[in-house]
Design an enzyme around this catalytic site. Structure first.
Site, PDB file in Angstrom:
ATOM      1  N   GLY A 112      24.877 -11.005  -4.728  1.00 62.52           N
ATOM      2  CA  GLY A 112      24.740 -12.425  -5.069  1.00 62.52           C
ATOM      3  C   GLY A 112      25.168 -12.636  -6.512  1.00 62.52           C
ATOM      4  O   GLY A 112      26.266 -13.095  -6.828  1.00 62.52           O
TER       5      GLY A 112
ATOM      6  N   TYR B 100      11.410 -15.822 -16.131  1.00 65.35           N
ATOM      7  CA  TYR B 100      11.611 -14.372 -16.307  1.00 65.35           C
ATOM      8  C   TYR B 100      11.888 -13.998 -17.759  1.00 65.35           C
ATOM      9  O   TYR B 100      12.362 -12.893 -18.015  1.00 65.35           O
ATOM     10  CB  TYR B 100      12.815 -13.875 -15.493  1.00 65.35           C
ATOM     11  CG  TYR B 100      12.944 -14.399 -14.096  1.00 65.35           C
ATOM     12  CD1 TYR B 100      12.052 -14.006 -13.100  1.00 65.35           C
ATOM     13  CD2 TYR B 100      13.975 -15.263 -13.755  1.00 65.35           C
ATOM     14  CE1 TYR B 100      12.188 -14.479 -11.807  1.00 65.35           C
ATOM     15  CE2 TYR B 100      14.124 -15.733 -12.465  1.00 65.35           C
ATOM     16  CZ  TYR B 100      13.222 -15.343 -11.503  1.00 65.35           C
ATOM     17  OH  TYR B 100      13.372 -15.809 -10.223  1.00 65.35           O
TER      18      TYR B 100
ATOM     19  N   CYS C 120       7.643 -31.569 -20.076  1.00 63.68           N
ATOM     20  CA  CYS C 120       6.343 -31.495 -20.751  1.00 63.68           C
ATOM     21  C   CYS C 120       5.631 -30.188 -20.440  1.00 63.68           C
ATOM     22  O   CYS C 120       4.618 -30.160 -19.736  1.00 63.68           O
ATOM     23  CB  CYS C 120       5.492 -32.687 -20.352  1.00 63.68           C
ATOM     24  SG  CYS C 120       6.305 -34.217 -20.782  1.00 63.68           S
TER      25      CYS C 120
END
Ligand code: LLP
Length: 427
Positions: A286, A327, A353
């Site tokens: 991918g 991550y 926010c």
């Protein structure tokens, strides 16, 4: 390699001036489509697919692009045209593949929680293989096949218990991960599968994680898979293919993952060493195909100081690209116009926010001011697909550049899109 480069308009020299995607100035895309916008380079995508496919020369290989990495129909259509198959994890991804002109028989269906409904859709479409991840799923597949009068081609996704040495959220091959079938249970589950009336056992599957920077864990996992194949062959199983998953990393900053050719050669060497090069090999790449083929184009809304920190606030936020927040991922950030000489230490943040809505902290960047355009690089994989409407923000547009033209391959969401399906009941 990718096709996002600076070009000097006057001299035509590469490396200076403002950023282009192929032959198109990114400023033009921002002007005509607005921001934030995901921009993909067709030349980069097709080059990466070609490199991947060519690397396997001489071996029986089927690439199944991991749709979860980037599922825009235009990107999937490019894959289908190049002869790729697809790795899907939902009925939605299957629908995308079919709409993009992908062939169902080149589809493998992965995922730890496929529903009966999804399994039926996959069998009706005629997918090439269902990668079964548990004993319960195996029983479900057999039942769904029986009630729909079809046979189910399956692999078992085994968990080889190797440490992929990647971020814990994207490591999948460890013993305690939810994915796959525990190594010790694999042989007995293969026997159970063979006893089922509506299932054809055709392969062995594994995937150990994503953004792997060394070939070592891949080779370790492959060795275990080949042990299992040998064991199954001795017991009379007709295993036709191994699926070794995706996971090859890319360079976001200074990572030095093996190149596709190095990765494939490592796989080839193991297959040859074990005399198993006749096996058909499926891969599910991918990120390595699309990661560096896409950027997120955004505009600086304003800059501000809070205490000692200078903030550059973009019109893109964590809802548009969540990887840094989720991550702690590092994405290069660059001005689209020729960089100013003055360099500043800044935090680059979005408007959402949440304190976690930051793309970079304490990053040295050429001075940026309101209205400047920037790109966040390497956003082609797990970018738009993970975008959400948090804070009621319409998701970005997507653009595919092709030479000196570009196509809007997904329109920016509108305010109507935001409330589609919502109802105020009479009270
Ligand atoms: N096959 C299976 C079964 C997978 O679970 C995955 C990714 C792939 C193939 C493709 O892996 P790739 O070649 O792209 O590394 N959202 C995270 C990545 C999650 C990966 C999930 N599985 C990120 O942004 O880093």
């Amino acid at each position: 390699m990718n096709h996002f480069e600076r070009r000097d308009l006057v001299t035509g020299e590469a490396g200076h001036g403002s950023l282009y995607c192929e032959g198109v100035p990114l400023e033009r895309i921002a002007r005509e489509v607005g921001t934030p916008t995901y921009v993909y380079s067709k030349a980069t995508v097709t080059r990466h697919v070609r490199v991947w496919l060519d690397a396997w020369g001489g071996l029986d290989h089927q690439m199944c692009f991991a749709v979860k990495a980037c599922s825009n129909l235009a990107i999937l259509a490019l894959m289908a045209k190049a002869g790729a198959g697809f790795d899907i994890v939902s009925e939605g991804e299957l629908a995308r593949v079919l709409r993009a002109g992908g062939r169902a028989d080149k589809v493998v269906f992965s995922g730890v929680g496929k529903t009966r409904h999804e399994l039926l859709a996959a069998l009706e479409a005629g997918v090439g293989c269902i990668n079964v991840e548990s004993a319960d799923e195996l029983v479900m597949v057999d039942e769904v096949a029986r009630t729909s009068g079809r046979r189910a081609p399956v692999s078992l996704r085994v968990n080889p218990d190797v440490d992929a040495k990647t971020h814990p959220y994207i490591a999948t091959g460890l013993m305690r991960s939810k994915f796959g079938i525990a190594w010790a249970e694999a042989p007995s589950l293969y026997e159970a599968a063979r006893a089922l009336a509506n299932v054809d056992v055709i392969g062995v599957d594994c995937h150990i994680g994503s953004q792997l920077e060394s070939e070592k864990p891949f080779v370790e996992a492959l060795d275990r898979v080949l042990d299992l194949v040998a064991d199954l062959a001795a017991r009379g199983f007709g295993i036709r293919h191994i699926d070794i998953g995706g996971g090859l990393g890319i360079t976001y900053r200074d990572e030095t993952p093996p190149s596709p050719v190095e990765y494939v050669n490592a796989v080839r060497a193991r297959l040859e060493a074990r005399g198993m090069e006749h096996l058909r090999v499926l891969t599910e790449p991918g990120r390595v195909i699309v990661g560096n083929a896409g950027c997120l184009l955004s505009r600086v809304v304003l800059t501000k100081h809070n205490g000692p920190t200078r903030f550059v606030v973009l019109d893109a936020g964590m809802n548009d690209l969540i990887r840094p927040a989720l991550y702690q991922a590092w994405h290069a950030i660059e001005p689209v116009a020729a960089p100013r000489d003055e360099v500043e230490l800044v935090d680059v943040v979005g408007p959402v926010c949440e304190s976690g809505d930051a793309f970079a902290k304490d990053r040295s960047l050429p001075r940026l001011v309101a209205e400047d355009l920037v790109i966040l690089r390497s956003a082609g994989a797990y970018g738009m697909v993970m975008a959400s409407n948090y804070n009621s923000r319409p998701r970005p547009a997507e653009v595919l550049v092709d030479g000196d033209r570009f196509h809007i391959v997904r329109a920016r969401e509108t305010l109507d899109d935001l409330v589609r399906g919502e109802v105020i009941p009479e009270v």
